[in-house]
Write an enzyme that holds these catalytic residues in place. Structure first.
Site, PDB file in Angstrom:
ATOM      1  CG  ASN A 209      -0.193  -0.111   2.506  1.00 22.66           C
ATOM      2  OD1 ASN A 209       0.542   0.792   2.861  1.00 22.66           O
ATOM      3  ND2 ASN A 209      -0.347  -1.228   3.216  1.00 22.66           N
ATOM      4  CG  ASP A 278      -7.039  -5.018   6.416  1.00 24.80           C
ATOM      5  OD1 ASP A 278      -6.453  -5.000   7.516  1.00 24.80           O
ATOM      6  OD2 ASP A 278      -7.699  -4.060   5.974  1.00 24.80           O
ATOM      7  CB  ILE A 306      -0.379  -6.526  14.684  1.00 23.35           C
ATOM      8  CG1 ILE A 306       0.017  -7.369  13.460  1.00 23.35           C
ATOM      9  CG2 ILE A 306       0.762  -6.430  15.679  1.00 23.35           C
ATOM     10  CD1 ILE A 306       1.114  -6.757  12.603  1.00 23.35           C
ATOM     11  CE  LYS A 336     -10.752   1.248  11.323  1.00 20.84           C
ATOM     12  NZ  LYS A 336     -10.059   1.740  10.121  1.00 20.84           N
ATOM     13  CE  LYS A 340      -8.417  -2.625  14.610  1.00 26.53           C
ATOM     14  NZ  LYS A 340      -7.263  -2.620  13.716  1.00 26.53           N
TER      15      LYS A 340
HETATM   16  N1  CTP Z   1      -3.717  -2.936  12.347  1.00 27.24           N
HETATM   17  C1  CTP Z   1      -2.944  -4.003  12.821  1.00 27.24           C
HETATM   18  N2  CTP Z   1      -2.983  -5.206  12.186  1.00 27.24           N
HETATM   19  C2  CTP Z   1      -3.771  -5.408  11.094  1.00 27.24           C
HETATM   20  C3  CTP Z   1      -4.563  -4.320  10.616  1.00 27.24           C
HETATM   21  C4  CTP Z   1      -4.508  -3.111  11.273  1.00 27.24           C
HETATM   22  O1  CTP Z   1      -2.210  -3.830  13.794  1.00 27.24           O
HETATM   23  N3  CTP Z   1      -3.769  -6.584  10.519  1.00 27.24           N
HETATM   24  C5  CTP Z   1      -3.698  -1.663  13.089  1.00 27.24           C
HETATM   25  C6  CTP Z   1      -3.102  -0.499  12.326  1.00 27.24           C
HETATM   26  O2  CTP Z   1      -1.719  -0.383  12.582  1.00 27.24           O
HETATM   27  C7  CTP Z   1      -3.884   0.671  12.899  1.00 27.24           C
HETATM   28  C8  CTP Z   1      -5.234   0.096  13.234  1.00 27.24           C
HETATM   29  O3  CTP Z   1      -5.023  -1.312  13.328  1.00 27.24           O
HETATM   30  O4  CTP Z   1      -3.333   1.128  14.131  1.00 27.24           O
HETATM   31  C9  CTP Z   1      -6.312   0.412  12.222  1.00 27.24           C
HETATM   32  O5  CTP Z   1      -6.025  -0.128  11.012  1.00 27.24           O
HETATM   33  P1  CTP Z   1      -6.996   0.035   9.746  1.00 27.24           P
HETATM   34  O6  CTP Z   1      -6.393  -0.695   8.603  1.00 27.24           O
HETATM   35  O7  CTP Z   1      -7.348   1.457   9.539  1.00 27.24           O
HETATM   36  O8  CTP Z   1      -8.289  -0.652  10.240  1.00 27.24           O
HETATM   37  P2  CTP Z   1      -8.874  -2.025  10.004  1.00 27.24           P
HETATM   38  O9  CTP Z   1      -9.145  -2.546  11.341  1.00 27.24           O
HETATM   39  O10 CTP Z   1      -7.986  -2.846   9.115  1.00 27.24           O
HETATM   40  O11 CTP Z   1     -10.242  -1.666   9.277  1.00 27.24           O
HETATM   41  P3  CTP Z   1     -10.553  -1.179   7.765  1.00 27.24           P
HETATM   42  O12 CTP Z   1      -9.390  -1.613   6.904  1.00 27.24           O
HETATM   43  O13 CTP Z   1     -11.811  -1.873   7.469  1.00 27.24           O
HETATM   44  O14 CTP Z   1     -10.707   0.303   7.819  1.00 27.24           O
END
Ligand code: CTP
Length: 393
Positions: A209, A278, A306, A336, A340
């Site tokens: 990304n 993701d 994570i 969110k 979490k």
């Molecule tokens: N994060 C993580 N591990 C993942 C995905 C996300 O630790 N596999 C953490 C990111 O570092 C950030 C937070 O979760 O601090 C939010 O990540 P984001 O990608 O915005 O949210 P998602 O929970 O993946 O939701 P979406 O993609 O549907 O917005």
């Protein structure tokens, strides 16, 4: 000054056209919850009225060494009660006086009698600034531990253009924020993830990304500045490791998960800035996928979250999440944070922030939302660290 204030600042004002900007500085501090005591030289009162500063700070302005407080010891009392003295603007003459340790008016006496840090925001004509005498005084003051902010370059009141303009009040305000919070994370272990992850499809292709890692690296630098022991777990990013930070490189979300889980329980704080993919391809081909006329379907498996995994640990560190949204910022980000179970989350609009040097952010915590107006990422990182330090204490 009183316990209800974040800190007490003496705002020293010397003679110069930039003195009018000191009023704005006082306003910024009052708004941010500081107690401000203005102290002006006689020359400064010709440029800005004491009534303006008195109205903004809610306190009589100190101007006279032989004040009316009774004991004649205003300078000792005032400097003992302050957490910091900031002289803005600081004229060439005032810098010369300080460099020599002279104390022939109230403000210079306050500075000499102080038991707190001193910051100067110089303002003068460009030739006065460049003069070897001023540069000699500046070097002496820096050696004496005085903090200097600015000056900036630009158009000057005298009509000339060059280095010597006083830094803008907002910049001085930020410099003070950074200084006052120096050490607020001392003794804390802070773990930070940054950058994108890269999920291989075959040996030469992958899913990633647009995250540059800039925000995570800026936070590592700011947390280190604040005295923390910082571990940075970074996805692929073309950035230098901030001084004093231990960095571990990973590529995939799974590698990042393992690296984080190995040390998360020993941390005081976990700041999850990485843009973790993701999903990952179910199988990464050992050989390059060859082009064909047929459509190609990639099977994707979800990656582990994570941040949510760390937040769910029995002895979880204080967890700070990031949310990059493209719409309904506050609503999605707060959802969110709740999902979490995070005490603090930093939200931004992805299309404005990814790869950019500046960011407009909002911090969400149990008390609500706190906007961080647009600024460069290091400034934002320092603001986030200040906010974090307050929540930790
Ligand atoms: N994060 C993580 N591990 C993942 C995905 C996300 O630790 N596999 C953490 C990111 O570092 C950030 C937070 O979760 O601090 C939010 O990540 P984001 O990608 O915005 O949210 P998602 O929970 O993946 O939701 P979406 O993609 O549907 O917005």
């Amino acid at each position: 000054m009183t316990d209800t204030h974040r800190a007490s600042i003496i705002l020293g004002i010397t003679g110069g056209v930039a003195a009018y900007k000191a009023a704005e500085l006082a306003r910024l501090w009052i708004k941010a919850g500081y107690a401000v005591q203005a102290a002006m030289t006689e020359a400064a009162t010709h440029f800005v009225g004491t009534a303006t500063l008195q109205a903004l700070t809610g306190r009589p302005v100190l101007t006279d060494l032989w004040g009316t407080a009774g004991s004649g010891m205003d300078h000792i009392h005032a400097s003992r009660q302050a957490d910091l003295i900031v002289v803005a603007p600081a004229s060439a003459d005032f810098m010369a006086k300080l460099a020599q340790g002279r104390a022939d008016d109230l403000l210079s006496t306050l500075c000499l009698a102080r038991a707190c840090p001193l910051m100067l925001a110089p303002a003068m004509n460009r030739e006065m600034w460049a003069n070897p005498a001023t540069q000699r005084n500046l070097a002496q003051l820096i050696e004496d531990g005085v903090h200097i902010v600015g000056p900036d370059s630009g158009e000057q009141a005298c009509g000339e253009t060059g280095l010597g303009r006083m830094s803008e009040p907002q910049a001085i305000f930020e410099a003070v924020e950074a200084m006052l919070f120096d050490g607020v994370l001392s003794g804390k272990k802070v773990l930070i993830t940054a950058g994108p992850t890269y999920e291989p499809i075959d040996p030469v292709r992958g899913i990633t990304n647009l995250s540059s890692g800039k925000m995570g690296y800026a936070l590592a630098a700011a947390a280190r500045e604040a005295g923390a022991e910082v571990t940075l777990i970074s996805g692929p990013a073309a950035l230098a490791t901030p001084a004093g930070v231990s960095r571990f490189n990973v590529t995939t979300a799974n590698e990042m998960f393992d690296a984080v889980m190995e040390c998360a329980a020993k941390q005081d704080v976990f700041i999850s800035v990485a843009a973790v993919a993701d999903y990952r391809p179910a199988e990464a081909g050992a050989q390059k996928i060859k082009k064909s006329e047929q459509p190609l379907t990639l099977n994707l498996l979800p990656n582990k979250d994570i941040l949510a995994s760390v937040a769910a640990l029995p002895k979880a560190p204080f967890c700070v999440g990031f949310a990059a949204e493209t719409e309904k910022l506050l609503e999605h980000a707060e959802a969110k944070r709740q999902k979490k179970r995070l005490p603090m989350l930093v939200a931004n609009l992805a299309q404005h922030t990814l790869g950019a040097d500046h960011a407009e952010l909002v911090v969400l915590d149990d008390r609500g939302s706190h906007p961080l107006p647009a600024a460069d990422k290091l400034t934002q990182a320092r603001r986030i660290v200040s906010h974090l330090a307050k929540l930790l204490s």
